[in-house]
Scaffold this active site. Structure first.
Site, PDB file in Angstrom:
ATOM      1  N   HIS A   1     -15.826  34.901 -37.877  1.00 32.41           N
ATOM      2  CA  HIS A   1     -14.914  35.417 -38.906  1.00 32.41           C
ATOM      3  C   HIS A   1     -15.056  34.543 -40.142  1.00 32.41           C
ATOM      4  CE1 HIS A   1     -11.499  36.562 -41.172  1.00 32.41           C
ATOM      5  NE2 HIS A   1     -10.782  35.505 -40.853  1.00 32.41           N
TER       6      HIS A   1
ATOM      7  N   CYS B   1      -6.864  39.024 -38.711  1.00 33.48           N
ATOM      8  CA  CYS B   1      -8.267  38.622 -38.849  1.00 33.48           C
ATOM      9  C   CYS B   1      -9.043  38.700 -37.540  1.00 33.48           C
ATOM     10  CB  CYS B   1      -8.355  37.211 -39.433  1.00 33.48           C
ATOM     11  SG  CYS B   1      -7.741  37.092 -41.125  1.00 33.48           S
TER      12      CYS B   1
ATOM     13  N   ASN C   1     -12.389  36.070 -47.599  1.00 38.53           N
ATOM     14  CA  ASN C   1     -11.889  36.461 -46.280  1.00 38.53           C
ATOM     15  C   ASN C   1     -11.503  37.935 -46.326  1.00 38.53           C
ATOM     16  OD1 ASN C   1     -10.486  36.884 -43.916  1.00 38.53           O
ATOM     17  ND2 ASN C   1      -9.287  35.019 -44.025  1.00 38.53           N
TER      18      ASN C   1
END
Length: 321
Positions: A248, A114, A278
């Site tokens: 993020h 990520c 996500n």
């Protein structure tokens, strides 16, 4: 005068197939209320037949080049941040280079889960500052649906597929503009709290993401706060100087917590996790593309970018658009 990396192009791609919380609740023991309360997510995009990491990256890259007013002949490098490539090698970036018709330069992938876009930004920025590239396409493209255990409600509700891209261009200037700095960290002692138990590919059907959610959440809040403050202090800036937080998009509670720590009102924090879930390395460029194109983020604004992912790996960047 020094070379600075300027953000000049933005693009994105999201699969048309949207999976709502209600649809997931018919597959696993969960509910729309349970998912929203814990994550803020209400839907996610999932690839259909014919869509993959490369195809999404190509769509996003073309959009970004069009925004920048550049052609493939202007591009010196393609960097793709992904941990869900279509194959081990050639890399996704090489396949993107081919699909774009790019005949010069170089291409490679960055894999930092990520945090991949922030790590990729550091690499692209260094190429430009050192004069090795004038125009770089940086793409985050992920197909997390390929590595999810769709019977595990703790993980399958959290992720989605998508791609986002930016074009970074060199500008000789002494002004405090462009990518001001990128600050990176990893700590391998936490590698067992967020990982994939194998090597992802289009043919691997027993390769799943594993996560200790509470542990990841605990580290995210602390480490992201520290690395953002590290960036601000390096440039003698404070919370009051920030125009936008582009985080993020992992969990709405983490995003809101970071906004509060930076004393930013909710309207100055870019949120897409509710619609995209996500998307790992794609989440920051997807959010940037949306906020720039709808006019919220404008030239001259100071942006804070931050992300944490498996490794653990985390980082931040300050960007004066």
């Amino acid at each position: 005068m020094a070379y600075r990396s300027r953000f000049v192009g933005f693009g994105s791609f999201l699969p048309k197939n949207i999976v709502s919380n209600e649809e997931l609740s018919r597959r696993v023991d969960t509910s729309d209320e349970w998912i929203r309360e814990r994550t803020g997510i209400r839907q996610r995009h999932i690839v259909s037949d014919g869509e993959n990491c490369t195809s999404m990256a190509v769509h996003a890259a073309r959009q970004a080049m069009e925004y920048a007013g550049l052609t493939v002949d202007d591009i010196d490098a393609v960097i793709v941040a992904t941990c869900t490539p279509d194959q081990i090698f050639p890399t996704t970036a090489v396949k993107v280079q081919k699909e774009l018709g790019m005949k010069k330069g170089f291409a490679f992938d960055v894999s930092s889960a990520c945090a991949g876009f922030v790590f990729g930004l550091s690499v692209a920025d260094n190429f430009i500052r050192n004069g090795q590239a004038k125009n770089v396409i940086l793409i985050g493209s992920e197909v997390y649906s390929r590595i999810l255990d769709w019977s595990d409600r703790r993980t399958c509700v959290l992720f989605g597929d998508g791609a986002g891209a930016v074009v970074l261009s060199a500008e000789q200037t002494n002004e405090d503009v462009g990518v001001l700095g990128v600050y990176l960290h990893t700590d391998g002692q936490y590698s067992d709290i967020l990982y994939v138990d194998g090597v992802p590919s289009q043919t691997a059907d027993q390769c799943f993401l594993k996560m200790q959610g509470q542990e990841v959440f605990r580290h995210a809040v602390t480490k992201l706060s520290e690395v953002v403050d590290e960036a601000l202090q390096a440039h003698q800036l404070g919370h009051k100087d920030i125009d936008w937080l582009v985080p993020h998009q992992a969990n709405l509670r983490i995003i809101k917590g970071m906004g509060k720590k930076l004393n930013l009102p909710a309207e100055r924090v870019i949120v897409t996790v509710d619609r995209h879930a996500n998307t790992s390395a794609a989440s920051i460029p997807l959010a940037l593309n949306e906020a720039v194109r709808d006019g919220r983020i404008k030239q001259g604004d100071l942006i804070v970018i931050e992300a944490l992912g498996g490794g653990l790996s985390w980082g931040s960047s300050l960007v004066r658009l």
